[in-house]
Design an enzyme around this catalytic site. Structure first.
Site: not given
Ligand code: NAP
Length: 281
Positions: A138, A152, A156
């Site tokens: 989340s 968003y 979550k």
């Molecule tokens: N970054 C932050 O600041 C943050 C903070 C709190 C929570 N989060 C959470 O952490 C988790 C990971 O995020 P991250 O920061 O690692 O971001 P990220 O680097 O953008 O990774 C997101 C991943 O989700 C995949 N994805 C998105 N849409 C998809 C779809 N329709 N089908 C399959 N795969 C899909 C992307 O694949 P593609 O390469 O194919 O797009 C990528 O592998 C998420 O749940 C996010 O909400 C992030």
């Protein structure tokens, strides 16, 4: 570092960021990983190193039929999966009235419906194998609300509500659940952020101010304080614990935001105690 007890993990969204860090750490520890990704060749580098310990499923998580097939195939081919991690998601920014209907539908399909369907697809297998653990990534956004990120946050909060309701439902089958609430992560997340077309009325308020900040994607990435590798390590440790936590907060920003939100909700609740009790029949 090889793990003492090799286990099998299933992780979605492994092309980058937290998902990628998680599978790299797991494979490095000697575990077996079923990773889903949009475009299987994106994990070729890891496949070359880890061979059969890495099973790859090509999956857009919004394709529910494909999602069920990939989950069935992974359990079928790997025999047992101990941990399932629902990680794939993306961000959407704008005022509530700036979003198109499609913006909202797309975001909820990835961040809310897909995790619900993933869990529904995995549970029959986890039940049949006598238990397992489900990890939902989340965010601090699952406990707070920030202007400009309403959809968003809705996704979550929604996914947290879904998981929260399942602890008792799945406990009899030995299935445990952990919601992970990271703060900002040094990942591709903000570079990929979907931003709604601006309406002039929001330019000078909090939505406009944050929109301006987010437009400098390099600065936003620089400001992200969470290390995905450390977060991955913390998630593995929590999921492997004898009693995994129901919630895992990662990052000092997440801790501070969530602490503030919970304090404020609790004090608002307490101020209403007499009024709440006064409406009993
Ligand atoms: N970054 C932050 O600041 C943050 C903070 C709190 C929570 N989060 C959470 O952490 C988790 C990971 O995020 P991250 O920061 O690692 O971001 P990220 O680097 O953008 O990774 C997101 C991943 O989700 C995949 N994805 C998105 N849409 C998809 C779809 N329709 N089908 C399959 N795969 C899909 C992307 O694949 P593609 O390469 O194919 O797009 C990528 O592998 C998420 O749940 C996010 O909400 C992030």
């Amino acid at each position: 570092m090889e793990s003492a007890t090799p286990r099998t993990w299933f992780v979605t969204g492994t092309s980058s960021g937290l998902g990628r860090a998680l599978i790299e750490a797991l494979l490095g520890d000697g575990h077996r990983v079923a990773a889903t990704v949009r475009g299987r060749s994106r994990l070729d580098d890891l496949k070359d190193v880890y061979g059969d310990r890495l099973w790859v499923g090509d999956l857009d998580v919004t394709d529910t039929v494909a999602l069920r097939r990939v989950v069935d195939d992974a359990f079928g081919e790997l025999g047992r999966i101990d941990h399932v991690v629902s990680n794939a998601a993306y961000g959407l920014y704008g005022a509530a009235e700036e979003f198109t209907d499609d913006d909202i539908g797309r975001l909820l399909a990835v961040n809310l419906i897909a995790p619900i369907q993933l869990l529904r697809a995995a549970v029959p297998h986890l039940r049949r194998q006598g238990g397992g653990h489900y990890v939902q990534i989340s965010s601090l956004a699952g406990q707070t609300g920030i202007a400009g990120a309403s959809i968003y946050h809705a996704s979550k909060w929604g996914v947290e509500g879904f998981v929260e309701s399942l602890h008792e439902e799945l406990a009899p089958f030995g299935v445990g659940l952990t919601v992970v609430e990271p703060g900002s992560i040094d990942s591709d997340f903000f570079a990929r952020l979907d931003v709604a077309s601006a309406i002039e009325a929001y330019r000078d308020g909090p939505v406009g101010a944050l929109r301006d900040y987010l437009s400098d994607r390099a600065a936003v990435k620089r400001d992200a304080i969470g290390d995905p590798r450390r977060m991955a390590r913390a998630i593995i440790e929590a999921a492997e614990a004898a009693e995994p936590p129901r919630r895992l907060v990662l990052g000092s920003d997440a801790y501070e935001w969530i602490e503030k939100a919970l304090h404020s909700r609790l004090s608002a609740l307490r101020s209403q105690e007499a009024a709440a009790r006064s409406t009993n029949r």
